[in-house]
Design a protein around this motif. Sequence first.
Motif, PDB file in Angstrom:
ATOM      1  N   GLU A  79       0.626  -1.109   0.013  1.00 22.70           N
ATOM      2  CA  GLU A  79       0.058  -0.099   0.225  1.00 22.70           C
ATOM      3  C   GLU A  79       0.827   1.259   0.269  1.00 22.70           C
ATOM      4  OE1 GLU A  79      -0.374  -2.188   3.972  1.00 22.70           O
ATOM      5  OE2 GLU A  79       0.019  -2.581   1.999  1.00 22.70           O
ATOM      6  N   ASP A  80       2.178   1.421  -0.066  1.00 21.89           N
ATOM      7  CA  ASP A  80       2.914   1.858   0.046  1.00 21.89           C
ATOM      8  C   ASP A  80       3.461   2.793  -1.640  1.00 21.89           C
ATOM      9  OD1 ASP A  80       2.513   2.327   2.652  1.00 21.89           O
ATOM     10  OD2 ASP A  80       4.478   1.388   2.624  1.00 21.89           O
ATOM     11  N   GLU A  81       2.830   2.182  -2.605  1.00 16.63           N
ATOM     12  CA  GLU A  81       3.287   2.287  -4.035  1.00 16.63           C
ATOM     13  C   GLU A  81       3.405   3.804  -3.929  1.00 16.63           C
ATOM     14  OE1 GLU A  81       1.244   1.392  -7.022  1.00 16.63           O
ATOM     15  OE2 GLU A  81      -0.787   0.790  -5.863  1.00 16.63           O
ATOM     16  N   ASP A  82       2.767   4.626  -4.213  1.00 18.33           N
ATOM     17  CA  ASP A  82       3.237   5.989  -4.119  1.00 18.33           C
ATOM     18  C   ASP A  82       3.570   6.189  -3.660  1.00 18.33           C
ATOM     19  OD1 ASP A  82       0.325   5.649  -5.707  1.00 18.33           O
ATOM     20  OD2 ASP A  82      -0.636   6.155  -4.601  1.00 18.33           O
ATOM     21  N   GLU A  83       4.624   6.241  -2.367  1.00 16.51           N
ATOM     22  CA  GLU A  83       6.009   6.753  -1.771  1.00 16.51           C
ATOM     23  C   GLU A  83       7.095   6.140  -2.996  1.00 16.51           C
ATOM     24  OE1 GLU A  83       5.684   8.999  -0.029  1.00 16.51           O
ATOM     25  OE2 GLU A  83       3.176   9.233  -0.030  1.00 16.51           O
ATOM     26  N   ILE A  84       6.931   5.441  -3.229  1.00 16.74           N
ATOM     27  CA  ILE A  84       8.078   4.340  -3.723  1.00 16.74           C
ATOM     28  C   ILE A  84       8.609   5.581  -5.086  1.00 16.74           C
ATOM     29  CG2 ILE A  84       9.300   2.747  -5.534  1.00 16.74           C
ATOM     30  CD1 ILE A  84       7.203   0.629  -4.646  1.00 16.74           C
ATOM     31  N   ILE A  85       8.460   5.964  -5.812  1.00 15.70           N
ATOM     32  CA  ILE A  85       9.300   7.012  -6.864  1.00 15.70           C
ATOM     33  C   ILE A  85       9.939   8.207  -6.252  1.00 15.70           C
ATOM     34  CG2 ILE A  85       8.735   8.026  -8.985  1.00 15.70           C
ATOM     35  CD1 ILE A  85       7.346   5.936 -10.330  1.00 15.70           C
ATOM     36  N   PRO A  86       9.069   8.511  -5.276  1.00 13.62           N
ATOM     37  CA  PRO A  86       8.447  10.400  -4.678  1.00 13.62           C
ATOM     38  C   PRO A  86      10.267   9.725  -3.685  1.00 13.62           C
ATOM     39  CG  PRO A  86       7.041  10.000  -4.731  1.00 13.62           C
ATOM     40  CD  PRO A  86       7.338   8.953  -5.096  1.00 13.62           C
ATOM     41  N   LEU A  87      10.273   8.962  -2.937  1.00 14.36           N
ATOM     42  CA  LEU A  87      11.664   8.584  -2.310  1.00 14.36           C
ATOM     43  C   LEU A  87      13.092   8.574  -3.605  1.00 14.36           C
ATOM     44  CD1 LEU A  87      12.858   8.708   1.225  1.00 14.36           C
ATOM     45  CD2 LEU A  87      12.542   5.619   0.805  1.00 14.36           C
ATOM     46  N   ALA A  88      12.715   7.466  -3.965  1.00 16.34           N
ATOM     47  CA  ALA A  88      13.417   7.628  -5.572  1.00 16.34           C
ATOM     48  C   ALA A  88      14.390   8.645  -5.560  1.00 16.34           C
ATOM     49  CB  ALA A  88      13.771   6.436  -6.218  1.00 16.34           C
ATOM     50  N   LYS A  89      13.297   9.490  -6.542  1.00 15.24           N
ATOM     51  CA  LYS A  89      14.264  11.105  -6.827  1.00 15.24           C
ATOM     52  C   LYS A  89      14.600  11.758  -5.465  1.00 15.24           C
ATOM     53  CE  LYS A  89      10.931  11.053 -10.905  1.00 15.24           C
ATOM     54  NZ  LYS A  89       9.569  11.622 -11.429  1.00 15.24           N
ATOM     55  N   LEU A  90      13.844  11.861  -4.203  1.00 15.28           N
ATOM     56  CA  LEU A  90      13.976  12.399  -2.960  1.00 15.28           C
ATOM     57  C   LEU A  90      15.658  12.285  -2.891  1.00 15.28           C
ATOM     58  CD1 LEU A  90      14.178  14.343  -1.549  1.00 15.28           C
ATOM     59  CD2 LEU A  90      13.032  12.135   0.103  1.00 15.28           C
ATOM     60  N   CYS A  91      15.898  10.885  -2.951  1.00 19.53           N
ATOM     61  CA  CYS A  91      17.535  11.009  -2.993  1.00 19.53           C
ATOM     62  C   CYS A  91      18.589  10.790  -3.875  1.00 19.53           C
ATOM     63  CB  CYS A  91      17.277   9.073  -2.093  1.00 19.53           C
ATOM     64  SG  CYS A  91      16.670   8.382  -0.759  1.00 19.53           S
ATOM     65  N   ARG A  92      17.991  10.625  -4.760  1.00 21.68           N
ATOM     66  CA  ARG A  92      18.504  11.068  -6.151  1.00 21.68           C
ATOM     67  C   ARG A  92      19.239  12.065  -6.518  1.00 21.68           C
ATOM     68  NH1 ARG A  92      15.635  10.247 -11.939  1.00 21.68           N
ATOM     69  NH2 ARG A  92      14.878  12.478 -11.165  1.00 21.68           N
ATOM     70  N   ASP A  93      17.723  12.775  -6.266  1.00 19.42           N
ATOM     71  CA  ASP A  93      18.099  14.110  -6.703  1.00 19.42           C
ATOM     72  C   ASP A  93      18.685  14.821  -5.166  1.00 19.42           C
ATOM     73  OD1 ASP A  93      17.136  13.861  -9.267  1.00 19.42           O
ATOM     74  OD2 ASP A  93      14.960  14.407  -8.260  1.00 19.42           O
ATOM     75  N   VAL A  94      18.162  14.914  -3.722  1.00 20.40           N
ATOM     76  CA  VAL A  94      18.656  16.405  -3.043  1.00 20.40           C
ATOM     77  C   VAL A  94      19.284  15.343  -1.937  1.00 20.40           C
ATOM     78  CG1 VAL A  94      17.156  17.756  -0.955  1.00 20.40           C
ATOM     79  CG2 VAL A  94      16.389  16.937  -3.095  1.00 20.40           C
ATOM     80  N   LEU A  95      19.312  14.241  -2.063  1.00 21.90           N
ATOM     81  CA  LEU A  95      19.957  13.283  -0.770  1.00 21.90           C
ATOM     82  C   LEU A  95      21.406  13.126  -0.958  1.00 21.90           C
ATOM     83  CD1 LEU A  95      17.048  11.657   1.418  1.00 21.90           C
ATOM     84  CD2 LEU A  95      18.099  13.998   1.940  1.00 21.90           C
ATOM     85  N   ARG A  96      21.261  12.402  -2.237  1.00 23.45           N
ATOM     86  CA  ARG A  96      22.637  11.484  -2.760  1.00 23.45           C
ATOM     87  C   ARG A  96      23.012  10.890  -1.482  1.00 23.45           C
ATOM     88  NH1 ARG A  96      22.330  11.603  -7.882  1.00 23.45           N
ATOM     89  NH2 ARG A  96      24.429  10.498  -7.697  1.00 23.45           N
ATOM     90  N   PRO A  97      22.840   9.485  -1.083  1.00 28.30           N
ATOM     91  CA  PRO A  97      23.346   8.474   0.035  1.00 28.30           C
ATOM     92  C   PRO A  97      24.132   7.919  -0.745  1.00 28.30           C
ATOM     93  CG  PRO A  97      20.735   8.247  -0.603  1.00 28.30           C
ATOM     94  CD  PRO A  97      21.107   9.767  -1.006  1.00 28.30           C
TER      95      PRO A  97
END
Length: 374
Positions: A194-212
């Motif tokens: 049920e968390d499917e709507d958060e998968i792409i936003p989290l991945a983009k947050l990590c790729r574009d902002v956080l860069r872990p």
Amino acid sequence: MSEQTQDFTKQLIIDGTKVGWYKDRVLAWQRGEKIAPITIDYAMTRECQASCRCCYAMLQENERKYQTKEVVFNFLEDAAEIGVKGISFISDGESTVHKNYLEAVEYAHALGIATGASSNGVVLNKVVLERLLPCLSYLRFHFGAGTREGYAKTMGLNKVFFDRVIQNIKDAMAIKHRDNLPVNINVQMVCMPEDEDEIIPLAKLCRDVLRPDYLVIKHCADDVEGQLGVDYSKYAALEDKFREIETYTDDTFRVSVKWGRLVNEGKRDYQRCYGPPFILQVSGSGLVAPCGFLFNEKYKKFHIGNICDTRFKDIWASDRYWEVIRYLGSDEFDAQKSCGPNCLQTNTNSWLDKFMKGTVAFSNEPQPPHMEFL
């Protein structure tokens, strides 16, 4: 990021097991000898500020005891003495809330134990990270969503903590790069269907902002009764999103989806549980049990001892410890019938089962990074 660090991140085994590189220890175990765990997942407390809906800890309740500084330090000393390679401060509690957390990580590091940690990141800050990061092999932020609303829903925390943890991840990466630290810093999403709507936003947050160093998406474990309500058949519908975020990987950032546990609906390909003597878990209550699935008081017949009462090295050497370990690895126990899906040891269990059947051999490949964490 240096070329060496890039290669390190790419070589990490995130969805698998390293037990195939431990020839001496596996052969000793096969001969029936007592072996020290390679890795221990360990919590200093059962307390936690969050109430994540994916959290298995709510199903692990057992008699709570408080781990004093002496108890914690004795445990770490004993682990080092018997030959434990790595300790991850991750189990059924948020260890960062324990008043002796930083001292414990520093002491484990001083003892020569490879040390890792997972945290929701709420109580971390720049001052803490300055002390913490030089002692760690990895720091994992459990961060369940890419939007404030999704974060509040999945983590059971106020939206304000979304921004606080984001800043902590940024600070951690800045400290790592400033000091050229070898610590691996990553973000993990324990994904329920049920968390499917958060998968792409989290991945983009990590790729574009956080860069872990990387983002890992993993399954949610459930118990035999399915009390968390995870419908593993629904993960298949998320495949396109998982495939998309894997394309976000670049030279200095990696996305890893734990396919091995998402595509098999949590089913096991083995019956005997061979993994616990290699990768053990200790509850925040001090309870020593073969695995987190068996922490709950209703599984008391599998409980071995408590480090608040008895030194860990004495628990490990006891007849009780090895009686439980041998029972799990015998034909009297069937993991397919007695255990919930997707446990911590499942990849190690699967490899050891194949090894005992003669269908896999020890690896001749160079050792991957983080060998201390199975």
